[in-house]
Design an enzyme around this catalytic site. Structure first.
Site, PDB file in Angstrom:
ATOM      1  CD  GLN A  41    -120.621  83.549   1.859  1.00 12.81           C
ATOM      2  OE1 GLN A  41    -121.175  83.009   2.807  1.00 12.81           O
ATOM      3  NE2 GLN A  41    -119.610  82.989   1.219  1.00 12.81           N
ATOM      4  CD  GLU A  66     -82.881  73.431   9.183  1.00 16.37           C
ATOM      5  OE1 GLU A  66     -82.029  74.315   9.343  1.00 16.37           O
ATOM      6  OE2 GLU A  66     -82.809  72.299   9.687  1.00 16.37           O
ATOM      7  CB  SER A 105    -115.483  88.103   0.468  1.00 16.55           C
ATOM      8  OG  SER A 105    -116.352  89.154   0.812  1.00 16.55           O
ATOM      9  CG  HIS A 131    -115.796  79.486   5.664  1.00 16.64           C
ATOM     10  ND1 HIS A 131    -115.507  78.565   6.650  1.00 16.64           N
ATOM     11  CD2 HIS A 131    -115.088  80.606   5.998  1.00 16.64           C
ATOM     12  CE1 HIS A 131    -114.649  79.104   7.505  1.00 16.64           C
ATOM     13  NE2 HIS A 131    -114.384  80.340   7.131  1.00 16.64           N
ATOM     14  N   GLY A 175    -115.434  76.846 -10.289  1.00 17.12           N
ATOM     15  CA  GLY A 175    -116.237  77.103 -11.483  1.00 17.12           C
ATOM     16  C   GLY A 175    -115.632  76.475 -12.726  1.00 17.12           C
ATOM     17  CE1 TYR A 200    -114.848  82.185 -12.148  1.00 16.22           C
ATOM     18  CE2 TYR A 200    -113.140  83.815 -12.555  1.00 16.22           C
ATOM     19  CZ  TYR A 200    -113.694  82.579 -12.799  1.00 16.22           C
ATOM     20  OH  TYR A 200    -113.090  81.717 -13.689  1.00 16.22           O
ATOM     21  N   GLY A 241    -111.515  78.437  -9.231  1.00 12.15           N
ATOM     22  CA  GLY A 241    -111.144  77.010  -9.239  1.00 12.15           C
ATOM     23  C   GLY A 241    -112.362  76.103  -9.387  1.00 12.15           C
ATOM     24  NE  ARG A 245    -118.274  94.116  -5.877  1.00 11.12           N
ATOM     25  CZ  ARG A 245    -117.951  94.727  -4.756  1.00 11.12           C
ATOM     26  NH1 ARG A 245    -118.797  95.568  -4.213  1.00 11.12           N
ATOM     27  NH2 ARG A 245    -116.805  94.485  -4.164  1.00 11.12           N
ATOM     28  CE  LYS A 246    -122.488  94.423 -17.452  1.00 11.18           C
ATOM     29  NZ  LYS A 246    -123.292  95.052 -18.418  1.00 11.18           N
TER      30      LYS A 246
HETATM   31  N1  LIG Z   1    -109.603  81.097  -0.534  1.00 11.52           N
HETATM   32  C1  LIG Z   1    -109.543  79.940   0.101  1.00 11.52           C
HETATM   33  O1  LIG Z   1    -108.463  79.363   0.287  1.00 11.52           O
HETATM   34  C2  LIG Z   1    -110.811  79.266   0.574  1.00 11.52           C
HETATM   35  C3  LIG Z   1    -110.745  77.903   0.887  1.00 11.52           C
HETATM   36  C4  LIG Z   1    -111.905  77.249   1.271  1.00 11.52           C
HETATM   37  C5  LIG Z   1    -113.076  77.977   1.373  1.00 11.52           C
HETATM   38  N2  LIG Z   1    -113.112  79.304   1.105  1.00 11.52           N
HETATM   39  C6  LIG Z   1    -114.403  80.027   1.208  1.00 11.52           C
HETATM   40  O2  LIG Z   1    -114.903  80.227  -0.115  1.00 11.52           O
HETATM   41  C7  LIG Z   1    -115.675  81.447  -0.167  1.00 11.52           C
HETATM   42  C8  LIG Z   1    -115.083  82.370  -1.219  1.00 11.52           C
HETATM   43  O3  LIG Z   1    -113.754  82.690  -0.868  1.00 11.52           O
HETATM   44  P1  LIG Z   1    -112.687  83.235  -1.935  1.00 11.52           P
HETATM   45  O4  LIG Z   1    -111.366  83.256  -1.252  1.00 11.52           O
HETATM   46  O5  LIG Z   1    -112.866  82.520  -3.211  1.00 11.52           O
HETATM   47  O6  LIG Z   1    -113.217  84.683  -2.237  1.00 11.52           O
HETATM   48  P2  LIG Z   1    -112.911  86.086  -1.562  1.00 11.52           P
HETATM   49  O7  LIG Z   1    -111.608  86.592  -2.077  1.00 11.52           O
HETATM   50  O8  LIG Z   1    -113.070  86.034  -0.087  1.00 11.52           O
HETATM   51  O9  LIG Z   1    -114.149  86.885  -2.210  1.00 11.52           O
HETATM   52  C9  LIG Z   1    -114.089  87.338  -3.484  1.00 11.52           C
HETATM   53  C10 LIG Z   1    -115.441  87.582  -4.133  1.00 11.52           C
HETATM   54  O10 LIG Z   1    -116.323  88.345  -3.291  1.00 11.52           O
HETATM   55  C11 LIG Z   1    -116.806  89.437  -4.083  1.00 11.52           C
HETATM   56  N3  LIG Z   1    -117.183  90.572  -3.219  1.00 11.52           N
HETATM   57  C12 LIG Z   1    -116.477  91.136  -2.214  1.00 11.52           C
HETATM   58  N4  LIG Z   1    -117.183  92.131  -1.654  1.00 11.52           N
HETATM   59  C13 LIG Z   1    -118.363  92.215  -2.339  1.00 11.52           C
HETATM   60  C14 LIG Z   1    -119.532  93.000  -2.214  1.00 11.52           C
HETATM   61  N5  LIG Z   1    -119.639  93.942  -1.274  1.00 11.52           N
HETATM   62  N6  LIG Z   1    -120.555  92.770  -3.070  1.00 11.52           N
HETATM   63  C15 LIG Z   1    -120.469  91.819  -4.025  1.00 11.52           C
HETATM   64  N7  LIG Z   1    -119.392  91.014  -4.190  1.00 11.52           N
HETATM   65  C16 LIG Z   1    -118.356  91.205  -3.344  1.00 11.52           C
HETATM   66  C17 LIG Z   1    -115.639  89.793  -4.988  1.00 11.52           C
HETATM   67  O11 LIG Z   1    -116.117  90.503  -6.089  1.00 11.52           O
HETATM   68  P3  LIG Z   1    -115.381  91.854  -6.604  1.00 11.52           P
HETATM   69  O12 LIG Z   1    -114.191  91.395  -7.394  1.00 11.52           O
HETATM   70  O13 LIG Z   1    -116.419  92.465  -7.404  1.00 11.52           O
HETATM   71  O14 LIG Z   1    -114.945  92.613  -5.371  1.00 11.52           O
HETATM   72  C18 LIG Z   1    -115.181  88.378  -5.374  1.00 11.52           C
HETATM   73  O15 LIG Z   1    -115.945  87.832  -6.420  1.00 11.52           O
HETATM   74  C19 LIG Z   1    -115.617  82.043   1.262  1.00 11.52           C
HETATM   75  O16 LIG Z   1    -116.727  81.575   1.965  1.00 11.52           O
HETATM   76  C20 LIG Z   1    -114.338  81.421   1.826  1.00 11.52           C
HETATM   77  O17 LIG Z   1    -114.311  81.397   3.241  1.00 11.52           O
HETATM   78  C21 LIG Z   1    -112.017  79.961   0.676  1.00 11.52           C
END
Ligand SMILES: NC(=O)c1ccc[n+]([C@@H]2O[C@H](COP(=O)([O-])OP(=O)(O)OC[C@H]3O[C@@H](n4cnc5c(N)ncnc54)[C@H](OP(=O)(O)O)[C@@H]3O)[C@@H](O)[C@H]2O)c1
Length: 404
Positions: A161, A300, A157, A182, A104, A96, A102, A119-120
């Site tokens: 994954q 600019e 992230s 991604h 969800g 999340y 967005g 994760r909790k």
């Molecule tokens: N952001 C963008 O603009 C964008 C655009 C298109 C596609 N994407 C893709 O969408 C996917 C998600 O990206 P995002 O930007 O939304 O998220 P993100 O900021 O990269 O990841 C956040 C999520 O990962 C969890 N997380 C991180 N480390 C963890 C771990 N060790 N164990 C369990 N959970 C963990 C975080 O939970 P905690 O809060 O618990 O740490 C959080 O829920 C990625 O594949 C990204 O490449 C992103």
């Protein structure tokens, strides 16, 4: 100027991703799930007037500067059809962050059955609760959510994954669908070790913007553009499902790609930053004040030139400039292009051969990834150029303190 413009639009994308991570989460009530299709029809009608189109309804072959590409749009998926299509599904959104938020909330507002798995003890759990996901009903620890879901939307992230894959993989049982935003994890499988089971559909919907933009555009009745791809099609329905999910999470138009093309172009695009600082530094070394150096570079570019390019193209921007600016920019464009092509070639190779992936996995796999990133961003925030920028922004005619 052509290469400056290109690089700056890439910087903006990267900046919007960064901003998305730092924006506060706003509690959003589920919207009335109804109105997007009407608005998208109007948008489609406008687009049809602009581009040469072949095709029927929402599937179109568009001529992109001589190359024909197929584009899908949500008018083929009115809400009732979308809800019927997914009536037996539970969308389990794993993670999340910006996209989880967005995608969800949009899918939930579209009336689909969505649950969140995070994760909790993490920050995301709190953010999900603040957005109205209810522990034990629609909010679960990761493994529990995967067990309950039929469509597993892996929005952790990219580093997470990879780290969580050993526990997640056995839960992706036959009949489920595996979804990514991604191509990173499966394309660079030698490094990430994410190898999807052979007996499930594996699809991708990658919004072309941050999850905050995915949400904002949806709430405005519009839709972000996304790309879709299929990695594995065991049911024969994988592409259809990807398109439908793209619409469900808030996309307006969907471009077809492959997992490889998506990840190569995305990693490449978001890494092409850095020109602003070089421009600014040369002005400062030549005795210009911080405000002047900022105004003539970042201000600019972001406030005037790039919006013009975004609205009507590069030639339009040139036409809107003074004859003096136009002459100089046209003369220097090939010089910048020549200087930058070797750097971008180096960058593309670094993406393609997995170097960028390995760096990302190492950094974002650290338990301190949030703090380490915050430290680096604080250093950027503290650079003179961006400190000067804060003051310049505060002097804009439309300045609103709360928007800072
Ligand atoms: N952001 C963008 O603009 C964008 C655009 C298109 C596609 N994407 C893709 O969408 C996917 C998600 O990206 P995002 O930007 O939304 O998220 P993100 O900021 O990269 O990841 C956040 C999520 O990962 C969890 N997380 C991180 N480390 C963890 C771990 N060790 N164990 C369990 N959970 C963990 C975080 O939970 P905690 O809060 O618990 O740490 C959080 O829920 C990625 O594949 C990204 O490449 C992103």
């Amino acid at each position: 100027m052509a290469s400056i413009a290109r690089t700056a639009s890439q910087s903006l994308r990267a900046a919007s991703r960064r901003a998305a991570r730092t924006l506060p989460t706003v509690a959003v009530k589920p919207a009335q799930a109804a109105s997007y299709s009407l608005l998208s029809k109007a948008a489609a009608a406008k687009a049809a007037q602009r581009a040469p189109i072949a095709g029927t309804r929402g599937v179109k072959t568009l001529d992109f500067a001589g190359t024909k590409e197929t584009v899908y749009e949500r008018s083929d998926w009115p809400l009732a059809k979308l809800q019927d299509y997914f009536k037996n599904d539970t969308l389990a959104l794993i993670g999340y962050g910006s996209q989880g938020h967005g995608q969800g909330l949009n899918a939930r507002d579209n009336g689909l059955n969505v649950i969140v798995g995070v994760r909790k003890d993490g920050e995301s759990w709190k953010q999900a609760e603040a957005d109205g996901w209810v522990p034990g009903e629609t909010l679960f620890p990761i493994e529990e959510a995967i067990k309950k879901g039929t469509i597993i939307m892996n929005l952790l992230s990219d580093a997470a994954q990879s780290q969580t894959w050993p526990t997640i993989a056995p839960l992706i049982t036959p009949g489920k669908t595996l979804y990514f935003s991604h191509g990173f994890s499966v394309v660079f499988k030698e490094d990430t070790k994410v190898i999807p089971p052979k007996d499930v559909d594996v699809i991708l919907v990658a919004p072309k913007g941050s999850g905050r933009t995915v949400r904002t555009l949806f709430k405005e009745g519009r839709g972000i553009n996304s790309s879709i791809a299929v990695w594995q099609d065991v049911t024969g329905k994988a592409k259809e499902k990807a398109i439908a999910l793209g619409v469900a999470v808030g996309s307006g138009y969907l471009y077809e790609t492959t997992f490889e093309k998506e990840v190569y172009s995305d990693l490449y695009g978001e890494r092409g930053v850095g020109l602003f600082l070089a421009q600014y530094q040369v002005l400062r070394k030549n005795g210009h004040t911080p405000s002047e150096a900022f105004n003539e570079t970042v201000e600019e570019a972001t406030q005037s030139l790039y919006p013009l390019i975004g609205q009507k193209g590069m030639d339009y921007m040139f036409n809107a400039c003074s004859t003096t600016a136009r002459r100089g920019a046209l003369d220097w464009a090939p010089v910048f292009e020549k200087a930058n092509v070797p750097i971008f070639e180096q960058l593309y190779e670094s993406v393609r051969n997995g170097t960028e992936t390995r760096k990302s996995l190492e950094f974002n796999g650290r338990s301190t990834y949030r703090q380490d990133l915050a430290k680096e961003l604080a250093e950027i925030d503290n650079q003179e150029i961006w400190r000067a920028g804060k003051v310049v922004r505060s002097l804009r005619p439309d300045y609103k303190p709360e928007s800072e």
